[in-house]
Design a protein around this motif. Structure first.
Motif, PDB file in Angstrom:
ATOM      1  N   THR A  16      46.045  53.923  32.817  1.00  0.00           N
ATOM      2  CA  THR A  16      46.767  52.809  32.211  1.00  0.00           C
ATOM      3  C   THR A  16      46.559  52.828  30.694  1.00  0.00           C
ATOM      4  N   MET A  17      47.335  52.035  30.021  1.00  0.00           N
ATOM      5  CA  MET A  17      47.211  51.913  28.570  1.00  0.00           C
ATOM      6  C   MET A  17      46.045  50.974  28.251  1.00  0.00           C
ATOM      7  N   PRO A  18      45.350  51.203  27.139  1.00  0.00           N
ATOM      8  CA  PRO A  18      44.203  50.345  26.794  1.00  0.00           C
ATOM      9  C   PRO A  18      44.536  48.856  26.739  1.00  0.00           C
ATOM     10  N   HIS A  19      45.684  48.476  26.166  1.00  0.00           N
ATOM     11  CA  HIS A  19      46.010  47.047  26.060  1.00  0.00           C
ATOM     12  C   HIS A  19      46.248  46.425  27.437  1.00  0.00           C
ATOM     13  N   LYS A  20      46.765  47.188  28.382  1.00  0.00           N
ATOM     14  CA  LYS A  20      46.952  46.672  29.740  1.00  0.00           C
ATOM     15  C   LYS A  20      45.602  46.541  30.454  1.00  0.00           C
ATOM     16  N   PHE A  21      44.686  47.463  30.183  1.00  0.00           N
ATOM     17  CA  PHE A  21      43.352  47.393  30.768  1.00  0.00           C
ATOM     18  C   PHE A  21      42.614  46.159  30.248  1.00  0.00           C
ATOM     19  N   VAL A  22      42.762  45.866  28.969  1.00  0.00           N
ATOM     20  CA  VAL A  22      42.147  44.665  28.384  1.00  0.00           C
ATOM     21  C   VAL A  22      42.691  43.415  29.076  1.00  0.00           C
ATOM     22  N   LYS A  23      43.995  43.350  29.293  1.00  0.00           N
ATOM     23  CA  LYS A  23      44.595  42.194  29.980  1.00  0.00           C
ATOM     24  C   LYS A  23      44.055  42.071  31.404  1.00  0.00           C
ATOM     25  N   PHE A  24      43.903  43.213  32.090  1.00  0.00           N
ATOM     26  CA  PHE A  24      43.342  43.207  33.439  1.00  0.00           C
ATOM     27  C   PHE A  24      41.915  42.661  33.420  1.00  0.00           C
ATOM     28  N   LEU A  25      41.086  43.141  32.512  1.00  0.00           N
ATOM     29  CA  LEU A  25      39.703  42.666  32.420  1.00  0.00           C
ATOM     30  C   LEU A  25      39.645  41.175  32.118  1.00  0.00           C
ATOM     31  N   GLN A  26      40.533  40.698  31.248  1.00  0.00           N
ATOM     32  CA  GLN A  26      40.584  39.272  30.952  1.00  0.00           C
ATOM     33  C   GLN A  26      40.925  38.478  32.207  1.00  0.00           C
ATOM     34  N   GLY A  27      41.856  38.999  33.008  1.00  0.00           N
ATOM     35  CA  GLY A  27      42.229  38.343  34.258  1.00  0.00           C
ATOM     36  C   GLY A  27      41.073  38.287  35.242  1.00  0.00           C
ATOM     37  N   VAL A  28      40.318  39.376  35.331  1.00  0.00           N
ATOM     38  CA  VAL A  28      39.153  39.407  36.217  1.00  0.00           C
ATOM     39  C   VAL A  28      38.136  38.364  35.765  1.00  0.00           C
ATOM     40  N   LYS A  29      37.848  38.337  34.479  1.00  0.00           N
ATOM     41  CA  LYS A  29      36.863  37.385  33.948  1.00  0.00           C
ATOM     42  C   LYS A  29      37.315  35.937  34.115  1.00  0.00           C
ATOM     43  N   ASN A  30      38.621  35.710  34.088  1.00  0.00           N
ATOM     44  CA  ASN A  30      39.166  34.355  34.225  1.00  0.00           C
ATOM     45  C   ASN A  30      39.381  33.943  35.682  1.00  0.00           C
ATOM     46  N   GLY A  31      39.053  34.831  36.629  1.00  0.00           N
ATOM     47  CA  GLY A  31      39.170  34.492  38.047  1.00  0.00           C
ATOM     48  C   GLY A  31      40.550  34.630  38.644  1.00  0.00           C
ATOM     49  N   GLU A  32      41.468  35.293  37.946  1.00  0.00           N
ATOM     50  CA  GLU A  32      42.840  35.436  38.435  1.00  0.00           C
ATOM     51  C   GLU A  32      42.930  36.132  39.785  1.00  0.00           C
ATOM     52  N   PHE A  33      41.990  36.992  40.092  1.00  0.00           N
ATOM     53  CA  PHE A  33      42.072  37.800  41.303  1.00  0.00           C
ATOM     54  C   PHE A  33      41.057  37.390  42.356  1.00  0.00           C
ATOM     55  N   ASP A  34      40.357  36.292  42.135  1.00  0.00           N
ATOM     56  CA  ASP A  34      39.317  35.844  43.067  1.00  0.00           C
ATOM     57  C   ASP A  34      39.847  35.611  44.480  1.00  0.00           C
ATOM     58  N   HIS A  35      41.077  35.137  44.582  1.00  0.00           N
ATOM     59  CA  HIS A  35      41.630  34.849  45.908  1.00  0.00           C
ATOM     60  C   HIS A  35      41.762  36.110  46.761  1.00  0.00           C
ATOM     61  N   HIS A  36      41.800  37.288  46.150  1.00  0.00           N
ATOM     62  CA  HIS A  36      41.858  38.539  46.899  1.00  0.00           C
ATOM     63  C   HIS A  36      40.507  38.872  47.545  1.00  0.00           C
ATOM     64  N   ALA A  37      39.440  38.329  47.012  1.00  0.00           N
ATOM     65  CA  ALA A  37      38.095  38.632  47.508  1.00  0.00           C
ATOM     66  C   ALA A  37      37.604  37.612  48.530  1.00  0.00           C
ATOM     67  N   GLU A  38      38.345  36.544  48.738  1.00  0.00           N
ATOM     68  CA  GLU A  38      37.926  35.521  49.682  1.00  0.00           C
ATOM     69  C   GLU A  38      37.992  36.062  51.109  1.00  0.00           C
ATOM     70  N   HIS A  39      36.974  35.758  51.888  1.00  0.00           N
ATOM     71  CA  HIS A  39      36.908  36.200  53.273  1.00  0.00           C
ATOM     72  C   HIS A  39      37.187  35.013  54.184  1.00  0.00           C
ATOM     73  N   LYS A  40      38.131  35.165  55.041  1.00  0.00           N
ATOM     74  CA  LYS A  40      38.454  34.115  56.020  1.00  0.00           C
ATOM     75  C   LYS A  40      37.654  34.379  57.277  1.00  0.00           C
ATOM     76  N   VAL A  41      36.915  33.381  57.745  1.00  0.00           N
ATOM     77  CA  VAL A  41      36.107  33.530  58.965  1.00  0.00           C
ATOM     78  C   VAL A  41      36.665  32.651  60.047  1.00  0.00           C
TER      79      VAL A  41
END
Length: 67
Positions: free
Chosen positions: A42-67
């Motif tokens: 990927t391009m560096p600026h897109k990687f920075v945006k991805f990292l910002q999203g991870v730090k801001n919790g944008e993708f947390d719902h993908h890691a949730e486990h339903k029991v």
């Protein structure tokens, strides 16, 4: 082609279950440490945006486990 060494987070310790990252020419490359044959580029600026999203919790719902 100019490539840097693969790096992984210090949080992963000795574990081989992590994402590694490096630069290659003007791109950022990512791979899973236990499955190194698949590389995402990927391009560096897109990687920075991805990292910002991870730090801001944008993708947390993908890691949730339903029991």
């Amino acid at each position: 082609m100019s490539k840097s060494a693969w790096q992984k987070s210090s949080y992963s310790g000795a574990s081989n279950e992590c994402i590694e990252v490096r630069t290659a020419d003007s791109l950022v490359e990512l791979r899973e440490s236990d499955s190194g044959g698949i590389i995402i580029r990927t391009m560096p600026h897109k990687f920075v945006k991805f990292l910002q999203g991870v730090k801001n919790g944008e993708f947390d719902h993908h890691a949730e486990h339903k029991v």
